[in-house]
Scaffold this active site. Sequence first.
Site, short mmCIF file in Angstrom:
data_model
loop_
_atom_site.label_atom_id
_atom_site.label_comp_id
_atom_site.label_asym_id
_atom_site.label_seq_id
_atom_site.Cartn_x
_atom_site.Cartn_y
_atom_site.Cartn_z
CG ASP A 89 -8.17 88.13 30.03
OD1 ASP A 89 -7.63 88.17 28.91
OD2 ASP A 89 -7.55 88.25 31.10
CB VAL A 90 -8.60 86.59 24.31
CG1 VAL A 90 -9.86 87.11 23.64
CG2 VAL A 90 -7.48 87.62 24.31
CE1 TYR A 112 0.67 94.70 18.61
CE2 TYR A 112 2.11 95.27 16.78
CZ TYR A 112 0.84 95.14 17.30
OH TYR A 112 -0.26 95.44 16.53
CB ALA A 113 8.11 92.56 16.42
N GLY A 121 -11.89 91.54 20.99
CA GLY A 121 -11.43 92.93 21.04
C GLY A 121 -12.30 93.82 20.17
CB ALA A 122 -15.47 93.16 18.64
CB ALA A 130 2.99 88.68 19.94
CE LYS A 131 -0.65 92.01 16.40
NZ LYS A 131 -1.99 91.43 16.65
CB SER A 186 1.17 93.91 13.17
OG SER A 186 1.79 95.18 13.06
P1 NAD Z 1 -7.49 98.88 20.01
O1 NAD Z 1 -6.53 99.06 21.13
O2 NAD Z 1 -8.22 100.08 19.49
O3 NAD Z 1 -8.58 97.78 20.38
C1 NAD Z 1 -8.19 96.54 20.94
C2 NAD Z 1 -9.37 95.94 21.68
O4 NAD Z 1 -8.91 94.70 22.25
C3 NAD Z 1 -9.85 96.83 22.85
O5 NAD Z 1 -11.26 96.99 22.78
C4 NAD Z 1 -9.42 96.04 24.08
O6 NAD Z 1 -10.28 96.20 25.20
C5 NAD Z 1 -9.45 94.60 23.56
N1 NAD Z 1 -8.63 93.71 24.38
C6 NAD Z 1 -7.37 93.92 24.84
N2 NAD Z 1 -6.96 92.90 25.60
C7 NAD Z 1 -7.98 91.99 25.62
C8 NAD Z 1 -8.17 90.74 26.23
N3 NAD Z 1 -7.23 90.20 27.02
N4 NAD Z 1 -9.34 90.08 26.04
C9 NAD Z 1 -10.31 90.63 25.27
N5 NAD Z 1 -10.20 91.83 24.66
C10 NAD Z 1 -9.05 92.50 24.84
O7 NAD Z 1 -6.66 98.17 18.85
P2 NAD Z 1 -6.79 98.17 17.24
O8 NAD Z 1 -5.88 99.20 16.72
O9 NAD Z 1 -8.22 98.16 16.83
O10 NAD Z 1 -6.10 96.76 16.92
C11 NAD Z 1 -6.82 95.57 16.70
C12 NAD Z 1 -5.84 94.49 16.30
O11 NAD Z 1 -5.13 94.87 15.13
C13 NAD Z 1 -4.77 94.19 17.36
O12 NAD Z 1 -4.47 92.81 17.37
C14 NAD Z 1 -3.58 94.99 16.86
O13 NAD Z 1 -2.38 94.45 17.35
C15 NAD Z 1 -3.74 94.82 15.37
N6 NAD Z 1 -3.07 95.88 14.58
C16 NAD Z 1 -3.39 97.19 14.71
C17 NAD Z 1 -2.72 98.14 13.95
C18 NAD Z 1 -3.04 99.61 14.02
O14 NAD Z 1 -2.32 100.39 13.38
N7 NAD Z 1 -4.05 100.04 14.73
C19 NAD Z 1 -1.71 97.73 13.05
C20 NAD Z 1 -1.40 96.38 12.96
C21 NAD Z 1 -2.09 95.46 13.73
#
Ligand code: NAD
Length: 251
Positions: free
Chosen positions: A61-62, A152-153, A11-12, A155-156, A140
């Site tokens: 796709d993970v 989501y909760a 997801g980078a 899963a996390k 999270s």
């Molecule tokens: P984001 O939505 O900006 O980015 C997520 C990325 O994951 C996207 O580029 C997307 O294309 C990719 N992705 C989604 N499904 C995928 C799949 N099946 N295979 C491969 N890639 C996939 O999210 P973010 O805010 O950068 O969050 C990153 C992580 O941190 C996530 O796990 C999120 O749950 C966690 N998180 C985020 C927050 C927040 O406030 N932003 C808080 C707590 C946890």
Amino acid sequence: MTETRTAIVTGAARGIGAATAKRLADDGMQVAVLDLDEAAAQPVVDEIIAAGGRALAVGADVADSDSVKAAVERVAAELGAPTVIVNNAGIIRDNLLFKMSVDEWDLVMAVHLRGAFNTVKHAQQYMVEAKFGRVINLSSTSAQGNRGQANYAAAKAGLQGYTKTLAIELGKFGITANAVAPGFTVTEMIQETADRIGVSLEDFKAHAAKEIAVARVGYPEDIANAISFFADEKSGYVSGQVLYVAGGPKD
Ligand code: NAD
């Protein structure tokens, strides 16, 4: 001199994952920038290369085991044996429980939980062979419960149990597993939530900051900094931990 390690950050293409990929490259690692769409991951790779690093864009796709297997093998062949795995890919499908569909439940479980299972499952052999590994799973603050996020909760919270189990099973091979649990972090995921509840991003951030001890919201670099610590060669005695990166105490 320590060996150059190869990291996979899922997801980078954007958000926390992109910041983490860039940070690990700055730390001296070769980085596979993995996301659903390879082309979307390329700009992050270009930035890393422009800064003097080595990186590869990988589309996968993970949630799909075969897709992850092929991606991990490609990283091993084109970049190096992957021994640092950051399970960051994530999605939200928020809804109150009584409105939540089975598809919304299953999709969130598949990306976060099955996704984090697939990457480690396929990269394990490289870490065991290297007698070195660093797994960092993105949990999270929502793991402690959050309205509208039953899927989501769960899963996390599940990722925290998964992390501790990996630490126990894989520790003897020099592999650590830790979780980083961010609080409010400004990314497109947050923008999606603001859109859903019908407030502007600025108002959403200002409201959130009032509840945060350090009186500000988080940014992807704040989270990447904690991930960098767990990924460090020198962090080998830290395993099975969950670090809340939320501007205050959260557990
Ligand atoms: P984001 O939505 O900006 O980015 C997520 C990325 O994951 C996207 O580029 C997307 O294309 C990719 N992705 C989604 N499904 C995928 C799949 N099946 N295979 C491969 N890639 C996939 O999210 P973010 O805010 O950068 O969050 C990153 C992580 O941190 C996530 O796990 C999120 O749950 C966690 N998180 C985020 C927050 C927040 O406030 N932003 C808080 C707590 C946890």
